[in-house]
Design a protein around this motif. Structure first.
Motif, short mmCIF file in Angstrom:
data_model
loop_
_atom_site.label_atom_id
_atom_site.label_comp_id
_atom_site.label_asym_id
_atom_site.label_seq_id
_atom_site.Cartn_x
_atom_site.Cartn_y
_atom_site.Cartn_z
N ASP A 8 38.66 42.66 42.28
CA ASP A 8 39.65 43.56 42.85
C ASP A 8 39.35 45.35 42.63
OD1 ASP A 8 42.29 41.71 42.84
OD2 ASP A 8 41.00 40.99 41.49
N ASP A 34 39.12 40.54 46.68
CA ASP A 34 39.80 41.74 47.03
C ASP A 34 38.92 42.96 46.86
OD1 ASP A 34 41.90 40.23 47.50
OD2 ASP A 34 43.41 40.96 46.01
N HIS A 113 38.95 33.79 43.56
CA HIS A 113 39.49 34.77 43.41
C HIS A 113 40.87 34.45 42.37
CE1 HIS A 113 41.71 38.76 44.15
NE2 HIS A 113 42.79 38.20 44.80
N HIS A 146 42.46 38.60 40.75
CA HIS A 146 43.79 38.65 41.24
C HIS A 146 44.90 38.96 40.43
CE1 HIS A 146 46.42 37.08 44.56
NE2 HIS A 146 46.81 36.07 43.94
N HIS A 148 44.46 41.37 38.07
CA HIS A 148 43.98 42.86 37.72
C HIS A 148 44.28 42.88 36.25
CE1 HIS A 148 44.73 44.70 41.95
NE2 HIS A 148 44.55 43.26 42.04
ZN ZN Z 1 43.82 42.32 43.94
#
Ligand code: ZN
Length: 239
Positions: A8, A34, A113, A146, A148
């Protein structure tokens, strides 16, 4: 093997540069998706990870930016950013994002992810969803992103248990483990510093780290480039 775990990054080049300046010598960099979405520098972020030879899987934002699909599942600020990124990236960059694997086996681990039930969209926040992924795991180590939020989930009996890692601490990994290094570019655990981790596959340990970066610089770039101001504001709080 020593592996830097990132996820991310969300086009936050300033945060990624700070992390890469802080990492110790390593054999590989794994990125759990991400890489784009939300932030000001999608193209330069992709280029820097490519230059570092990173192994990268696809996240929901990567696929939305690559294909223009799935935007309906995003909040308005996320959708606006994905549309802008789609316009800023070259066709080659969008094709490279679209070609990223959803699940990748590397170095004895499986990277994705979200989860092994749904590599793109499922958030593994709790032990129930973690158990469903650990049950499906074909390697004794899985890495995801995913949410965070940094986390370690380990298989425990028929279920799973959660270890909430603290920065600058090293944790031994149980027989089957799922490791989430947290987010480089948009942490959501109340700590604004970039979150990442360092895996030692021989010792079977993972160390969690936080790296301060120039949040105001990223916020300025977000506003200058016409992205929603909310995406700048949240970075200061790490939420
Ligand atoms: Zn993200």
């Amino acid at each position: 093997m020593r592996v830097i775990l990132l996820s991310d990054v969300h086009a936050n080049l300033v945060a990624l540069e700070a992390v890469l300046a802080a990492v110790p010598p390593h054999d590989a960099v794994w990125v759990m998706g991400d890489t784009v979405g939300y932030g000001p520098d999608p193209s330069d972020t992709l280029a820097l990870l490519r230059e570092r030879g990173a192994t990268v899987v696809a996240g929901n934002h990567d696929l939305a930016v690559a294909t223009g699909e799935g935007l309906g599942a995003f909040n308005p600020a996320a959708a606006a950013a994905a549309k802008l990124h789609r316009a800023w990236l070259s066709p080659e960059e969008r094709d490279a994002l679209a070609a990223l694997p959803l699940v990748l086996r590397t170095g004895g681990a499986t990277c994705f992810h979200g989860s092994l039930r749904d590599p793109v969209w499922e958030y593994v926040f709790d032990v129930r969803s973690a158990a469903a992924t650990l049950e499906r795991a074909e390697t004794d180590l899985c890495c995801n992103g995913h949410t965070h939020v940094p986390a370690i989930f380990e298989r425990a009996g028929a279920g799973a248990r959660l270890v909430r890692p603290r920065a600058d601490e090293t944790y031994p990994l149980g027989a089957t483990a799922l490791v989430n290094p947290g987010s480089v570019g948009q942490p959501r655990d109340g700590d604004a510093r970039a979150s990442w981790a360092m895996l030692d596959t021989d010792a079977r340990t993972v160390e969690f780290r936080r790296t301060a970066y120039d949040v105001a610089e990223t916020q300025g770039r977000i506003r200058d480039r016409g992205l929603p101001g909310f995406l700048a504001d949240r970075l200061a709080a790490g939420l």
